[in-house]
Design a protein around this motif. Structure first.
Motif, short mmCIF file in Angstrom:
data_model
loop_
_atom_site.label_atom_id
_atom_site.label_comp_id
_atom_site.label_asym_id
_atom_site.label_seq_id
_atom_site.Cartn_x
_atom_site.Cartn_y
_atom_site.Cartn_z
N THR A 81 0.51 -38.34 -61.95
CA THR A 81 0.04 -37.12 -61.28
C THR A 81 0.81 -35.88 -61.75
O THR A 81 0.25 -34.78 -61.77
CB THR A 81 0.11 -37.25 -59.75
N GLY A 82 2.07 -36.04 -62.13
CA GLY A 82 2.84 -34.89 -62.60
C GLY A 82 2.20 -34.26 -63.83
O GLY A 82 2.00 -33.04 -63.90
N MET A 83 1.85 -35.10 -64.80
CA MET A 83 1.20 -34.60 -66.02
C MET A 83 -0.18 -34.01 -65.69
O MET A 83 -0.57 -32.97 -66.25
CB MET A 83 1.06 -35.73 -67.05
N ALA A 84 -0.91 -34.65 -64.79
CA ALA A 84 -2.26 -34.16 -64.45
C ALA A 84 -2.19 -32.78 -63.79
O ALA A 84 -3.00 -31.89 -64.09
CB ALA A 84 -2.97 -35.16 -63.54
N VAL A 85 -1.22 -32.58 -62.90
CA VAL A 85 -1.08 -31.27 -62.24
C VAL A 85 -0.60 -30.24 -63.26
O VAL A 85 -1.12 -29.12 -63.32
CB VAL A 85 -0.11 -31.35 -61.04
N PHE A 86 0.36 -30.63 -64.08
CA PHE A 86 0.88 -29.70 -65.11
C PHE A 86 -0.25 -29.20 -66.02
O PHE A 86 -0.41 -27.99 -66.23
CB PHE A 86 1.97 -30.41 -65.92
N LEU A 87 -1.05 -30.12 -66.55
CA LEU A 87 -2.10 -29.71 -67.49
C LEU A 87 -3.15 -28.82 -66.83
O LEU A 87 -3.79 -28.00 -67.49
CB LEU A 87 -2.76 -30.94 -68.12
N ALA A 88 -3.33 -28.99 -65.52
CA ALA A 88 -4.31 -28.17 -64.79
C ALA A 88 -3.74 -26.80 -64.44
O ALA A 88 -4.49 -25.88 -64.10
CB ALA A 88 -4.74 -28.89 -63.52
N SER A 89 -2.43 -26.65 -64.52
CA SER A 89 -1.77 -25.45 -63.99
C SER A 89 -1.63 -24.36 -65.06
O SER A 89 -1.80 -24.61 -66.26
CB SER A 89 -0.38 -25.81 -63.48
N ALA A 90 -1.22 -23.19 -64.62
CA ALA A 90 -1.00 -22.05 -65.53
C ALA A 90 0.12 -22.35 -66.52
O ALA A 90 0.13 -21.80 -67.62
CB ALA A 90 -0.67 -20.81 -64.71
N GLU A 91 1.04 -23.23 -66.14
CA GLU A 91 2.17 -23.55 -67.03
C GLU A 91 1.69 -24.16 -68.35
O GLU A 91 2.42 -24.14 -69.34
CB GLU A 91 3.14 -24.52 -66.34
N ALA A 92 0.49 -24.73 -68.36
CA ALA A 92 -0.02 -25.40 -69.57
C ALA A 92 -1.14 -24.60 -70.24
O ALA A 92 -1.88 -25.14 -71.06
CB ALA A 92 -0.52 -26.80 -69.21
N ASP A 93 -1.24 -23.32 -69.93
CA ASP A 93 -2.36 -22.52 -70.47
C ASP A 93 -2.34 -22.38 -71.99
O ASP A 93 -3.35 -22.08 -72.60
CB ASP A 93 -2.37 -21.12 -69.84
N PHE A 94 -1.17 -22.60 -72.63
CA PHE A 94 -1.11 -22.45 -74.09
C PHE A 94 -1.16 -23.82 -74.78
O PHE A 94 -0.92 -23.93 -75.97
CB PHE A 94 0.18 -21.69 -74.48
N ILE A 95 -1.48 -24.85 -74.02
CA ILE A 95 -1.53 -26.22 -74.57
C ILE A 95 -2.99 -26.64 -74.62
O ILE A 95 -3.67 -26.62 -73.60
CB ILE A 95 -0.73 -27.19 -73.67
N THR A 96 -3.46 -27.00 -75.80
CA THR A 96 -4.84 -27.50 -75.89
C THR A 96 -4.98 -28.47 -77.07
O THR A 96 -4.24 -28.38 -78.05
CB THR A 96 -5.85 -26.34 -75.97
N GLY A 97 -5.89 -29.43 -76.91
CA GLY A 97 -6.16 -30.41 -77.97
C GLY A 97 -5.15 -31.55 -78.03
O GLY A 97 -5.19 -32.35 -78.96
N GLN A 98 -4.28 -31.63 -77.02
CA GLN A 98 -3.21 -32.63 -77.07
C GLN A 98 -3.57 -33.85 -76.22
O GLN A 98 -4.30 -33.76 -75.25
CB GLN A 98 -1.90 -32.03 -76.54
N SER A 99 -3.01 -34.99 -76.62
CA SER A 99 -3.17 -36.23 -75.85
C SER A 99 -1.77 -36.77 -75.59
O SER A 99 -1.03 -37.04 -76.55
CB SER A 99 -3.99 -37.25 -76.64
N TYR A 100 -1.41 -36.86 -74.33
CA TYR A 100 -0.04 -37.23 -73.96
C TYR A 100 0.04 -38.67 -73.46
O TYR A 100 -0.66 -39.04 -72.51
CB TYR A 100 0.47 -36.29 -72.87
N ASN A 101 0.93 -39.44 -74.07
CA ASN A 101 1.20 -40.78 -73.55
C ASN A 101 2.06 -40.65 -72.30
O ASN A 101 3.11 -40.02 -72.34
CB ASN A 101 1.99 -41.61 -74.57
N VAL A 102 1.61 -41.26 -71.21
CA VAL A 102 2.43 -41.33 -69.98
C VAL A 102 2.46 -42.81 -69.65
O VAL A 102 1.57 -43.35 -68.97
CB VAL A 102 1.80 -40.49 -68.84
N ASP A 103 3.45 -43.52 -70.18
CA ASP A 103 3.36 -44.97 -70.24
C ASP A 103 4.70 -45.69 -70.18
O ASP A 103 4.78 -46.88 -70.53
CB ASP A 103 2.64 -45.37 -71.55
N GLY A 104 5.75 -44.98 -69.77
CA GLY A 104 7.06 -45.62 -69.69
C GLY A 104 7.64 -45.96 -71.05
O GLY A 104 8.58 -46.75 -71.13
N GLY A 105 7.05 -45.39 -72.10
CA GLY A 105 7.59 -45.60 -73.44
C GLY A 105 6.95 -46.72 -74.23
O GLY A 105 7.42 -47.09 -75.31
N LEU A 106 5.83 -47.27 -73.72
CA LEU A 106 5.17 -48.39 -74.42
C LEU A 106 4.76 -47.99 -75.84
O LEU A 106 4.90 -48.78 -76.78
CB LEU A 106 3.91 -48.80 -73.65
#
Ligand SMILES: NC(=O)c1ccc[n+]([C@@H]2O[C@H](COP(=O)([O-])OP(=O)(O)OC[C@H]3O[C@@H](n4cnc5c(N)ncnc54)[C@H](O)[C@@H]3O)[C@@H](O)[C@H]2O)c1
Length: 265
Positions: free
Chosen positions: A237-262
Protein backbone atom coordinates in the motif's frame (compact mmCIF):
# COMPACT_ATOMS: atom_id res chain seq x y z
CA UNK A 1 -1.28 14.61 5.99
CA UNK A 2 -3.94 13.23 3.65
CA UNK A 3 -1.99 12.70 0.45
CA UNK A 4 -5.06 11.94 -1.68
CA UNK A 5 -7.53 14.33 -0.11
CA UNK A 6 -10.61 14.71 -2.32
CA UNK A 7 -9.18 12.61 -5.16
CA UNK A 8 -11.39 10.07 -6.90
CA UNK A 9 -9.84 6.62 -7.24
CA UNK A 10 -11.17 3.51 -8.95
CA UNK A 11 -9.66 0.11 -8.10
CA UNK A 12 -10.52 -2.98 -10.13
CA UNK A 13 -10.67 -6.34 -8.37
CA UNK A 14 -11.06 -4.41 -5.11
CA UNK A 15 -13.37 -6.94 -3.47
CA UNK A 16 -10.53 -8.72 -1.71
CA UNK A 17 -6.76 -9.18 -1.51
CA UNK A 18 -4.36 -6.58 -2.87
CA UNK A 19 -7.10 -4.49 -4.49
CA UNK A 20 -9.10 -4.22 -1.25
CA UNK A 21 -5.96 -3.22 0.68
CA UNK A 22 -5.08 -0.53 -1.87
CA UNK A 23 -8.65 0.81 -1.87
CA UNK A 24 -8.66 1.06 1.93
CA UNK A 25 -5.24 2.73 1.97
CA UNK A 26 -6.53 5.31 -0.51
CA UNK A 27 -9.59 5.91 1.66
CA UNK A 28 -7.31 6.44 4.67
CA UNK A 29 -5.36 8.96 2.54
CA UNK A 30 -8.61 10.88 1.90
CA UNK A 31 -9.71 9.62 -1.53
CA UNK A 32 -13.27 8.81 -2.55
CA UNK A 33 -13.45 5.34 -4.06
CA UNK A 34 -15.13 3.38 -6.79
CA UNK A 35 -14.88 -0.26 -5.75
CA UNK A 36 -15.22 -2.60 -8.69
CA UNK A 37 -15.12 -6.39 -8.78
CA UNK A 38 -16.76 -9.38 -10.43
CA UNK A 39 -17.94 -10.35 -6.96
CA UNK A 40 -20.57 -7.78 -6.00
CA UNK A 41 -20.98 -8.94 -2.38
CA UNK A 42 -17.26 -8.56 -1.70
CA UNK A 43 -17.20 -5.18 -3.43
CA UNK A 44 -20.10 -4.00 -1.25
CA UNK A 45 -18.35 -5.17 1.91
CA UNK A 46 -15.17 -3.25 1.02
CA UNK A 47 -17.22 -0.17 0.08
CA UNK A 48 -18.77 -0.30 3.59
CA UNK A 49 -15.30 -0.32 5.14
CA UNK A 50 -14.31 2.59 2.91
CA UNK A 51 -17.34 4.62 4.04
CA UNK A 52 -16.53 3.87 7.67
CA UNK A 53 -13.25 5.74 7.08
CA UNK A 54 -15.23 8.91 6.34
CA UNK A 55 -14.99 9.09 2.53
CA UNK A 56 -17.55 8.33 -0.18
CA UNK A 57 -17.66 5.08 -2.12
CA UNK A 58 -19.49 3.72 -5.12
CA UNK A 59 -19.75 0.06 -6.13
CA UNK A 60 -19.57 -1.21 -9.67
CA UNK A 61 -19.98 -4.95 -10.20
CA UNK A 62 -18.44 -5.79 -13.53
CA UNK A 63 -16.05 -7.88 -15.56
CA UNK A 64 -12.89 -6.18 -16.82
CA UNK A 65 -12.51 -8.76 -19.56
CA UNK A 66 -15.40 -6.95 -21.29
CA UNK A 67 -14.22 -3.54 -22.58
CA UNK A 68 -17.80 -2.24 -22.57
CA UNK A 69 -18.07 -2.98 -18.84
CA UNK A 70 -14.74 -1.23 -18.20
CA UNK A 71 -16.01 1.82 -20.07
CA UNK A 72 -19.20 1.68 -17.98
CA UNK A 73 -17.24 1.49 -14.71
CA UNK A 74 -15.25 4.61 -15.63
CA UNK A 75 -18.47 6.35 -16.69
CA UNK A 76 -19.94 5.49 -13.28
CA UNK A 77 -17.00 7.20 -11.56
CA UNK A 78 -17.44 10.29 -13.71
CA UNK A 79 -21.22 10.39 -13.12
CA UNK A 80 -20.92 10.01 -9.39
CA UNK A 81 -17.83 12.13 -8.70
CA UNK A 82 -17.39 14.27 -11.84
CA UNK A 83 -13.88 12.96 -12.59
CA UNK A 84 -11.40 10.11 -12.12
CA UNK A 85 -7.99 10.98 -10.69
CA UNK A 86 -6.49 7.56 -10.02
CA UNK A 87 -7.16 4.24 -11.76
CA UNK A 88 -5.64 1.08 -10.30
CA UNK A 89 -5.84 -1.84 -12.72
CA UNK A 90 -5.54 -4.64 -10.19
CA UNK A 91 -8.03 -7.37 -11.23
CA UNK A 92 -6.12 -10.47 -12.26
CA UNK A 93 -6.37 -14.25 -12.59
CA UNK A 94 -3.94 -17.15 -12.69
CA UNK A 95 -3.78 -20.86 -13.49
CA UNK A 96 -0.87 -23.15 -12.63
CA UNK A 97 -0.19 -25.33 -15.67
CA UNK A 98 2.87 -26.75 -17.34
CA UNK A 99 3.51 -25.20 -20.73
CA UNK A 100 2.59 -28.49 -22.44
CA UNK A 101 -0.70 -28.74 -20.54
CA UNK A 102 -1.75 -25.12 -21.11
CA UNK A 103 -4.81 -25.11 -23.36
CA UNK A 104 -6.02 -22.33 -25.63
CA UNK A 105 -8.82 -21.81 -23.10
CA UNK A 106 -6.29 -21.37 -20.24
CA UNK A 107 -4.30 -18.89 -22.33
CA UNK A 108 -7.40 -16.92 -23.36
CA UNK A 109 -8.84 -16.84 -19.82
CA UNK A 110 -5.65 -15.34 -18.40
CA UNK A 111 -4.96 -12.87 -21.22
CA UNK A 112 -8.61 -11.77 -21.35
CA UNK A 113 -8.37 -10.36 -17.83
CA UNK A 114 -4.70 -9.62 -17.16
CA UNK A 115 -3.60 -8.23 -20.53
CA UNK A 116 -6.55 -7.49 -22.87
CA UNK A 117 -8.86 -6.53 -19.99
CA UNK A 118 -6.25 -4.29 -18.38
CA UNK A 119 -5.46 -2.67 -21.74
CA UNK A 120 -9.06 -1.62 -22.37
CA UNK A 121 -9.68 -0.58 -18.77
CA UNK A 122 -6.59 1.63 -19.03
CA UNK A 123 -7.89 3.00 -22.33
CA UNK A 124 -11.27 3.84 -20.78
CA UNK A 125 -9.62 5.48 -17.78
CA UNK A 126 -7.24 7.49 -19.94
CA UNK A 127 -10.08 8.73 -22.15
CA UNK A 128 -11.80 10.17 -19.09
CA UNK A 129 -8.61 11.58 -17.55
CA UNK A 130 -7.49 13.28 -20.76
CA UNK A 131 -10.75 15.24 -20.97
CA UNK A 132 -10.67 16.58 -17.42
CA UNK A 133 -8.71 19.39 -15.76
CA UNK A 134 -5.51 18.64 -13.87
CA UNK A 135 -5.80 17.17 -10.37
CA UNK A 136 -4.45 20.46 -9.04
CA UNK A 137 -2.52 23.41 -10.51
CA UNK A 138 0.64 22.15 -12.24
CA UNK A 139 -0.22 18.49 -11.76
CA UNK A 140 -1.18 15.75 -14.27
CA UNK A 141 -4.89 15.22 -14.94
CA UNK A 142 -4.77 11.58 -13.87
CA UNK A 143 -2.66 8.70 -12.63
CA UNK A 144 -2.83 5.09 -13.73
CA UNK A 145 -1.26 2.31 -11.69
CA UNK A 146 -1.15 -1.18 -13.13
CA UNK A 147 -0.61 -4.23 -10.94
CA UNK A 148 1.86 -6.41 -12.84
CA UNK A 149 4.00 -9.06 -11.09
CA UNK A 150 7.63 -10.06 -10.70
CA UNK A 151 6.50 -12.94 -12.95
CA UNK A 152 6.37 -10.32 -15.71
CA UNK A 153 10.12 -9.74 -15.40
CA UNK A 154 11.06 -13.13 -16.82
CA UNK A 155 9.33 -16.33 -17.90
CA UNK A 156 8.17 -18.65 -15.14
CA UNK A 157 7.82 -22.45 -15.26
CA UNK A 158 4.24 -23.60 -14.61
CA UNK A 159 3.06 -20.00 -14.98
CA UNK A 160 4.05 -19.33 -18.58
CA UNK A 161 0.72 -17.83 -19.69
CA UNK A 162 0.44 -15.76 -16.51
CA UNK A 163 4.03 -14.48 -16.78
CA UNK A 164 3.40 -13.52 -20.42
CA UNK A 165 0.28 -11.59 -19.40
CA UNK A 166 2.24 -9.68 -16.77
CA UNK A 167 5.10 -8.92 -19.19
CA UNK A 168 2.36 -7.40 -21.35
CA UNK A 169 1.31 -5.22 -18.41
CA UNK A 170 4.85 -3.85 -18.07
CA UNK A 171 4.97 -3.13 -21.81
CA UNK A 172 1.52 -1.50 -21.85
CA UNK A 173 2.63 0.66 -18.91
CA UNK A 174 5.65 1.94 -20.85
CA UNK A 175 3.68 2.58 -24.05
CA UNK A 176 0.85 4.37 -22.26
CA UNK A 177 3.28 6.48 -20.22
CA UNK A 178 4.84 7.76 -23.42
CA UNK A 179 1.55 8.38 -25.24
CA UNK A 180 -0.08 10.19 -22.33
CA UNK A 181 2.84 12.27 -20.99
CA UNK A 182 2.73 14.96 -19.72
CA UNK A 183 -0.99 14.75 -19.03
CA UNK A 184 -1.08 11.42 -17.17
CA UNK A 185 1.42 9.30 -15.31
CA UNK A 186 1.31 5.54 -15.84
CA UNK A 187 3.30 3.20 -13.61
CA UNK A 188 3.20 -0.41 -12.48
CA UNK A 189 3.81 -2.32 -9.28
CA UNK A 190 5.26 -5.82 -9.40
CA UNK A 191 4.32 -7.71 -6.23
CA UNK A 192 6.23 -10.82 -5.15
CA UNK A 193 4.42 -13.73 -3.47
CA UNK A 194 1.63 -12.20 -1.42
CA UNK A 195 -0.54 -14.16 1.02
CA UNK A 196 -3.94 -13.73 -0.68
CA UNK A 197 -6.60 -16.04 -2.09
CA UNK A 198 -4.62 -16.04 -5.33
CA UNK A 199 -1.65 -17.65 -3.61
CA UNK A 200 -3.95 -20.13 -1.86
CA UNK A 201 -5.04 -21.17 -5.36
CA UNK A 202 -1.44 -21.28 -6.66
CA UNK A 203 -0.36 -23.44 -3.73
CA UNK A 204 -3.37 -25.75 -4.12
CA UNK A 205 -2.90 -26.26 -7.87
CA UNK A 206 0.89 -26.54 -7.77
CA UNK A 207 1.04 -28.80 -4.71
CA UNK A 208 -1.50 -31.13 -6.38
CA UNK A 209 0.58 -31.31 -9.57
CA UNK A 210 3.73 -32.07 -7.58
CA UNK A 211 1.83 -34.41 -5.22
CA UNK A 212 3.19 -32.65 -2.15
CA UNK A 213 1.18 -31.51 0.92
CA UNK A 214 -0.81 -28.28 0.77
CA UNK A 215 1.33 -25.35 1.84
CA UNK A 216 4.58 -26.78 0.47
CA UNK A 217 4.89 -24.49 -2.54
CA UNK A 218 4.02 -21.39 -0.51
CA UNK A 219 6.55 -22.25 2.21
CA UNK A 220 9.27 -22.86 -0.38
CA UNK A 221 8.54 -19.48 -1.96
CA UNK A 222 8.64 -17.66 1.37
CA UNK A 223 11.95 -19.32 2.29
CA UNK A 224 13.50 -17.72 -0.80
CA UNK A 225 12.52 -14.17 0.18
CA UNK A 226 15.62 -12.15 1.17
CA UNK A 227 13.57 -10.16 3.71
CA UNK A 228 12.84 -13.49 5.45
CA UNK A 229 9.10 -13.34 5.81
CA UNK A 230 5.90 -13.76 3.83
CA UNK A 231 4.67 -10.68 1.95
CA UNK A 232 1.32 -9.26 3.00
CA UNK A 233 -1.05 -6.90 1.22
CA UNK A 234 0.06 -4.14 3.62
CA UNK A 235 3.53 -4.29 2.07
CA UNK A 236 2.07 -2.93 -1.19
CA UNK A 237 0.00 0.00 0.00
CA UNK A 238 2.91 2.40 0.60
CA UNK A 239 4.00 2.21 -3.03
CA UNK A 240 0.39 2.40 -4.26
CA UNK A 241 -0.30 5.58 -2.26
CA UNK A 242 3.05 7.11 -3.26
CA UNK A 243 2.47 6.55 -7.00
CA UNK A 244 -1.01 8.07 -6.71
CA UNK A 245 0.25 11.12 -4.81
CA UNK A 246 1.78 14.43 -5.89
CA UNK A 247 5.16 13.16 -4.66
CA UNK A 248 5.31 10.87 -7.72
CA UNK A 249 4.14 13.38 -10.34
CA UNK A 250 7.51 13.27 -12.16
CA UNK A 251 7.61 9.45 -12.27
CA UNK A 252 6.10 7.70 -15.27
CA UNK A 253 6.60 4.49 -17.27
CA UNK A 254 8.21 2.70 -14.32
CA UNK A 255 7.49 -0.75 -12.91
CA UNK A 256 8.53 -1.23 -9.30
CA UNK A 257 9.24 -4.58 -7.68
CA UNK A 258 7.74 -4.67 -4.17
CA UNK A 259 8.68 -8.20 -3.23
CA UNK A 260 11.04 -8.38 -0.25
CA UNK A 261 13.98 -8.63 -2.65
CA UNK A 262 12.91 -11.75 -4.60
CA UNK A 263 13.83 -10.06 -7.88
CA UNK A 264 16.53 -7.40 -7.97
CA UNK A 265 16.29 -5.48 -11.23
N1 LIG B 1 -0.97 -12.61 -4.71
C1 LIG B 1 0.21 -12.50 -5.28
O1 LIG B 1 1.19 -13.11 -4.84
C2 LIG B 1 0.42 -11.62 -6.48
C3 LIG B 1 1.74 -11.49 -6.96
C4 LIG B 1 1.96 -10.69 -8.07
C5 LIG B 1 0.91 -10.05 -8.68
N2 LIG B 1 -0.35 -10.22 -8.20
C6 LIG B 1 -1.43 -9.52 -8.91
O2 LIG B 1 -2.12 -8.68 -8.02
C7 LIG B 1 -3.49 -8.57 -8.42
C8 LIG B 1 -4.40 -8.92 -7.26
O3 LIG B 1 -4.06 -10.21 -6.82
P1 LIG B 1 -4.63 -10.86 -5.48
O4 LIG B 1 -3.56 -11.72 -4.95
O5 LIG B 1 -5.26 -9.82 -4.62
O6 LIG B 1 -5.74 -11.80 -6.13
P2 LIG B 1 -7.17 -12.32 -5.59
O7 LIG B 1 -7.49 -13.51 -6.42
O8 LIG B 1 -7.14 -12.48 -4.12
O9 LIG B 1 -8.14 -11.12 -5.94
C9 LIG B 1 -8.41 -10.78 -7.28
C10 LIG B 1 -9.71 -10.00 -7.35
O10 LIG B 1 -9.95 -9.69 -8.73
C11 LIG B 1 -11.30 -10.00 -9.03
N3 LIG B 1 -11.41 -10.34 -10.45
C12 LIG B 1 -10.95 -11.45 -11.09
N4 LIG B 1 -11.30 -11.44 -12.36
C13 LIG B 1 -11.99 -10.29 -12.57
C14 LIG B 1 -12.64 -9.72 -13.69
N5 LIG B 1 -12.63 -10.35 -14.87
N6 LIG B 1 -13.25 -8.54 -13.55
C15 LIG B 1 -13.27 -7.91 -12.35
N7 LIG B 1 -12.71 -8.42 -11.24
C16 LIG B 1 -12.08 -9.59 -11.36
C17 LIG B 1 -11.64 -11.19 -8.16
O11 LIG B 1 -13.06 -11.30 -7.98
C18 LIG B 1 -10.91 -10.82 -6.87
O12 LIG B 1 -11.71 -10.04 -6.01
C19 LIG B 1 -3.64 -9.49 -9.64
O13 LIG B 1 -3.49 -8.74 -10.82
C20 LIG B 1 -2.47 -10.44 -9.49
O14 LIG B 1 -2.08 -11.01 -10.70
C21 LIG B 1 -0.62 -10.98 -7.12
Amino acid sequence: MNKLNGNVALVTGAGRGIGAAIALSYARAGANLVITDLDEANARAVAEQVRALGVASEVFAGDVSDPAQSAAMVARAAERFGRLDVLVNNAGVIRVRSLLDTTPADWDFIQAVNARGLFFALQAGARQMLTQSSIAEGRPSGKIINIASIAGRNGRPMLSAYAASKAAVISITQAAAQEFAPNLTVNAICPGAVGTDMWTQIDREWSALRQVPLGTVWQERVRGVPMKRAQTVADLTGMAVFLASAEADFITGQSYNVDGGLVMS
